[in-house]
Design a protein around this motif. Sequence first.
Motif, PDB file in Angstrom:
ATOM      1  N   ASP A 150       4.683   9.027   8.480  1.00 27.60           N
ATOM      2  CA  ASP A 150       5.840   8.194   8.824  1.00 27.60           C
ATOM      3  C   ASP A 150       6.892   8.330   7.728  1.00 27.60           C
ATOM      4  OD1 ASP A 150       7.698   6.363   9.608  1.00 27.60           O
ATOM      5  OD2 ASP A 150       6.350   4.647   9.695  1.00 27.60           O
ATOM      6  N   ARG A 151       7.948   9.090   8.026  1.00 24.51           N
ATOM      7  CA  ARG A 151       8.967   9.363   7.014  1.00 24.51           C
ATOM      8  C   ARG A 151      10.246   8.565   7.244  1.00 24.51           C
ATOM      9  NH1 ARG A 151       7.363  15.604   7.851  1.00 24.51           N
ATOM     10  NH2 ARG A 151       5.448  15.545   6.644  1.00 24.51           N
ATOM     11  N   LEU A 152      10.135   7.548   8.077  1.00 27.74           N
ATOM     12  CA  LEU A 152      11.298   6.718   8.342  1.00 27.74           C
ATOM     13  C   LEU A 152      11.170   5.330   7.722  1.00 27.74           C
ATOM     14  CD1 LEU A 152      11.892   7.598  12.113  1.00 27.74           C
ATOM     15  CD2 LEU A 152      13.065   8.544  10.119  1.00 27.74           C
ATOM     16  N   ASN A 153       9.945   4.977   7.289  1.00 30.87           N
ATOM     17  CA  ASN A 153       9.778   3.616   6.792  1.00 30.87           C
ATOM     18  C   ASN A 153      10.337   3.470   5.378  1.00 30.87           C
ATOM     19  OD1 ASN A 153       7.697   4.037   4.696  1.00 30.87           O
ATOM     20  ND2 ASN A 153       6.363   4.569   6.412  1.00 30.87           N
ATOM     21  N   GLU A 154      10.535   2.246   4.993  1.00 28.30           N
ATOM     22  CA  GLU A 154      11.164   1.936   3.704  1.00 28.30           C
ATOM     23  C   GLU A 154      10.311   2.401   2.536  1.00 28.30           C
ATOM     24  OE1 GLU A 154      13.751   0.742   0.847  1.00 28.30           O
ATOM     25  OE2 GLU A 154      14.087   0.944   3.009  1.00 28.30           O
ATOM     26  N   GLY A 155       8.981   2.325   2.692  1.00 27.26           N
ATOM     27  CA  GLY A 155       8.101   2.758   1.614  1.00 27.26           C
ATOM     28  C   GLY A 155       8.298   4.220   1.262  1.00 27.26           C
ATOM     29  N   PHE A 156       8.430   5.051   2.270  1.00 28.71           N
ATOM     30  CA  PHE A 156       8.660   6.476   2.031  1.00 28.71           C
ATOM     31  C   PHE A 156      10.027   6.714   1.400  1.00 28.71           C
ATOM     32  CE2 PHE A 156      10.665  10.410   3.407  1.00 28.71           C
ATOM     33  CZ  PHE A 156       9.747  11.362   2.985  1.00 28.71           C
ATOM     34  N   ARG A 157      11.071   6.153   1.997  1.00 31.70           N
ATOM     35  CA  ARG A 157      12.439   6.447   1.563  1.00 31.70           C
ATOM     36  C   ARG A 157      12.697   5.956   0.140  1.00 31.70           C
ATOM     37  NH1 ARG A 157      15.416   7.642   6.357  1.00 31.70           N
ATOM     38  NH2 ARG A 157      17.399   7.251   5.350  1.00 31.70           N
ATOM     39  N   SER A 158      12.234   4.748  -0.162  1.00 28.52           N
ATOM     40  CA  SER A 158      12.499   4.212  -1.497  1.00 28.52           C
ATOM     41  C   SER A 158      11.760   5.010  -2.564  1.00 28.52           C
ATOM     42  CB  SER A 158      12.092   2.734  -1.552  1.00 28.52           C
ATOM     43  OG  SER A 158      10.709   2.575  -1.300  1.00 28.52           O
ATOM     44  N   ARG A 159      10.508   5.390  -2.295  1.00 33.35           N
ATOM     45  CA  ARG A 159       9.753   6.176  -3.268  1.00 33.35           C
ATOM     46  C   ARG A 159      10.368   7.566  -3.444  1.00 33.35           C
ATOM     47  NH1 ARG A 159       5.861   2.851  -1.003  1.00 33.35           N
ATOM     48  NH2 ARG A 159       4.282   2.030  -2.466  1.00 33.35           N
ATOM     49  N   ALA A 160      10.740   8.175  -2.328  1.00 35.09           N
ATOM     50  CA  ALA A 160      11.331   9.513  -2.407  1.00 35.09           C
ATOM     51  C   ALA A 160      12.627   9.494  -3.209  1.00 35.09           C
ATOM     52  CB  ALA A 160      11.585  10.050  -0.996  1.00 35.09           C
ATOM     53  N   CYS A 161      13.467   8.487  -2.984  1.00 33.42           N
ATOM     54  CA  CYS A 161      14.734   8.400  -3.713  1.00 33.42           C
ATOM     55  C   CYS A 161      14.508   8.236  -5.216  1.00 33.42           C
ATOM     56  CB  CYS A 161      15.573   7.242  -3.165  1.00 33.42           C
ATOM     57  SG  CYS A 161      16.286   7.562  -1.553  1.00 33.42           S
ATOM     58  N   LEU A 162      13.564   7.380  -5.576  1.00 34.45           N
ATOM     59  CA  LEU A 162      13.277   7.163  -6.997  1.00 34.45           C
ATOM     60  C   LEU A 162      12.763   8.443  -7.657  1.00 34.45           C
ATOM     61  CD1 LEU A 162      11.604   3.636  -6.968  1.00 34.45           C
ATOM     62  CD2 LEU A 162      13.766   4.244  -8.043  1.00 34.45           C
ATOM     63  N   LEU A 163      11.820   9.120  -6.990  1.00 34.06           N
ATOM     64  CA  LEU A 163      11.255  10.345  -7.569  1.00 34.06           C
ATOM     65  C   LEU A 163      12.308  11.439  -7.691  1.00 34.06           C
ATOM     66  CD1 LEU A 163       7.860  10.320  -5.650  1.00 34.06           C
ATOM     67  CD2 LEU A 163       8.092  10.278  -8.135  1.00 34.06           C
ATOM     68  N   LEU A 164      13.134  11.593  -6.665  1.00 36.75           N
ATOM     69  CA  LEU A 164      14.178  12.623  -6.692  1.00 36.75           C
ATOM     70  C   LEU A 164      15.211  12.328  -7.776  1.00 36.75           C
ATOM     71  CD1 LEU A 164      14.650  13.050  -2.844  1.00 36.75           C
ATOM     72  CD2 LEU A 164      13.932  14.870  -4.409  1.00 36.75           C
ATOM     73  N   THR A 165      15.623  11.064  -7.876  1.00 37.87           N
ATOM     74  CA  THR A 165      16.623  10.695  -8.874  1.00 37.87           C
ATOM     75  C   THR A 165      16.096  10.916 -10.288  1.00 37.87           C
ATOM     76  OG1 THR A 165      17.556   9.044  -7.353  1.00 37.87           O
ATOM     77  CG2 THR A 165      18.130   8.848  -9.682  1.00 37.87           C
ATOM     78  N   GLN A 166      14.850  10.520 -10.507  1.00 35.19           N
ATOM     79  CA  GLN A 166      14.264  10.704 -11.834  1.00 35.19           C
ATOM     80  C   GLN A 166      14.091  12.187 -12.168  1.00 35.19           C
ATOM     81  OE1 GLN A 166      14.914   7.847 -13.261  1.00 35.19           O
ATOM     82  NE2 GLN A 166      12.888   7.628 -14.182  1.00 35.19           N
ATOM     83  N   ARG A 167      13.645  12.963 -11.188  1.00 35.11           N
ATOM     84  CA  ARG A 167      13.475  14.395 -11.449  1.00 35.11           C
ATOM     85  C   ARG A 167      14.832  15.056 -11.706  1.00 35.11           C
ATOM     86  NH1 ARG A 167      10.708  18.538  -7.206  1.00 35.11           N
ATOM     87  NH2 ARG A 167      12.735  18.302  -6.176  1.00 35.11           N
ATOM     88  N   GLY A 168      15.844  14.665 -10.936  1.00 37.98           N
ATOM     89  CA  GLY A 168      17.174  15.205 -11.154  1.00 37.98           C
ATOM     90  C   GLY A 168      17.714  14.870 -12.531  1.00 37.98           C
ATOM     91  N   THR A 169      17.424  13.652 -13.001  1.00 37.59           N
ATOM     92  CA  THR A 169      17.857  13.251 -14.342  1.00 37.59           C
ATOM     93  C   THR A 169      17.212  14.127 -15.408  1.00 37.59           C
ATOM     94  OG1 THR A 169      18.132  10.958 -13.582  1.00 37.59           O
ATOM     95  CG2 THR A 169      17.945  11.319 -15.960  1.00 37.59           C
ATOM     96  N   ALA A 170      15.925  14.429 -15.222  1.00 38.77           N
ATOM     97  CA  ALA A 170      15.233  15.313 -16.174  1.00 38.77           C
ATOM     98  C   ALA A 170      15.834  16.718 -16.147  1.00 38.77           C
ATOM     99  CB  ALA A 170      13.743  15.355 -15.843  1.00 38.77           C
ATOM    100  N   HIS A 171      16.163  17.211 -14.939  1.00 42.85           N
ATOM    101  CA  HIS A 171      16.801  18.529 -14.837  1.00 42.85           C
ATOM    102  C   HIS A 171      18.139  18.550 -15.582  1.00 42.85           C
ATOM    103  CE1 HIS A 171      14.210  20.957 -12.345  1.00 42.85           C
ATOM    104  NE2 HIS A 171      14.114  20.012 -11.411  1.00 42.85           N
ATOM    105  N   LEU A 172      18.894  17.462 -15.466  1.00 41.75           N
ATOM    106  CA  LEU A 172      20.190  17.403 -16.141  1.00 41.75           C
ATOM    107  C   LEU A 172      20.007  17.420 -17.653  1.00 41.75           C
ATOM    108  CD1 LEU A 172      23.124  17.296 -15.156  1.00 41.75           C
ATOM    109  CD2 LEU A 172      23.075  14.828 -15.484  1.00 41.75           C
ATOM    110  N   GLN A 173      18.962  16.770 -18.135  1.00 38.89           N
ATOM    111  CA  GLN A 173      18.679  16.776 -19.574  1.00 38.89           C
ATOM    112  C   GLN A 173      18.340  18.187 -20.064  1.00 38.89           C
ATOM    113  OE1 GLN A 173      19.004  14.400 -21.795  1.00 38.89           O
ATOM    114  NE2 GLN A 173      19.513  12.743 -20.358  1.00 38.89           N
TER     115      GLN A 173
END
Length: 451
Positions: A150-173
């Motif tokens: 289930d990729r539409l529920n809030e649990g999936f979307r919120s976790r995915a956004c946090l992981l992507l944002t954090q990984r992107g921040t590390a890439h920028l560093q």
Amino acid sequence: MVFADLPQAVVVSGAGCEEANGVYRATEKEYCEAPVYEHADRGQELKITREPHKNAKTGAVKYGWLLGKSGQPLYGARTESLTVPASGWKKFGGDEPIPAIKVLLHMDEVFFFSADDSKLAGDDAMEQKDWQSAIQHYTAGIDMLKQTTDRLNEGFRSRACLLLTQRGTAHLQLKEPKAALRDAVAAMDLEHSAAEALALDALTELGFKDLSHKILEPVGSGHILDPAAPLVLRCVDRWVSEIVNHFSEADADTELPMPIHMPSDRYLDGLDEETRAAVIKKYIPDEPFGGTAVISNPTECLELMKKWEEVFSGMEFQSRRKALWDRRDLSFPQRMMETRWGPCCRRNGRRCQSSRAQALTQNSCDSILATSQECGNCGMGDMRYNMLQPLRTMVAESLAKVLEPMGFAPGRPGLARCVKQMQIHWSTDKNCANKALDLEEMADVSLADLE
């Protein structure tokens, strides 16, 4: 039997018998009115089952749960419940310590649980400024989320956004702004979040600060990510690369490139470039890669041909077609060869089948034959025409915005794959066949010649 109302997964951790640790999935097997749970990696070798125990004196039967290996009990818990207990476990044939048991109603909760652990590990690495380790942990969490159903529920979307944002921040560093922009765009397309600030920072690093509003305008519309696999980011990688190349060479007022979703991105996800190329070469060995799109029925074919019709009837295509036909450096026979119109067939008084050829005179055919180019359509010679290159290229370029978003490869290989699939429906469906004739008249070309 299906046990939809009972837990679908059990997570075992911290057991002294290390091989017992892991995820156990509920199977369709039943024993003692409860589901049998099997280890996700070891299968039937490791099971959690509800077992009966008969009192030798009284004959009373009581129940409990056993975690066993190859039929030998390692740990157990007494309970009459049909649900695996989270506590009360004791050692049988296993080693200390006693495992921690987490019972989850849905398998997705297992992946969420693992993704959360990966995020915490990544956050710890970020605090230590170990950017590369952080990226590895966040990527592991994202890979866990890819396994959810289930990729539409809030649990999936919120976790995915946090992981992507954090990984992107590390890439920028690590001074990797394209990778940072990819993750930020993916997070924003799932839901607008703090990733917008990351995207702006990445665009600034790439030298596109003044164009950030234009570039990010389509993000969040749901068209960037593949809806069938939102965390398979090859399509976002392609789009970001096209954005960088596009605005490095073109005027800022030009249109943004369109994201291209290909089924192969999903099927070959996780493979490195070398392995991916080897797989494609193995299964498509001797011809240019035409993409992965499929026209599965006459209705899809007809709808696609209607889009072709819009392109062919447009002023831009007709102007380019006329310019090719009116090239002054070509004689009339050479011009016909450029566009590969079959000459009139002198055998049995018939004419070649291409629509343009039907308008030619016998003198035209004689003129072409006088140039030593024999008629390939009517079989008067074995020499094949190879004059279609300019027209094929023009058609492929004109249809790029229609074909590439569907998963056809750029350029003529994608056009050839599309035509090859269309031919099946031209021969079996009258509406498709009639539309093909209409398109031939509009484009002045035999569509089969575009393959």
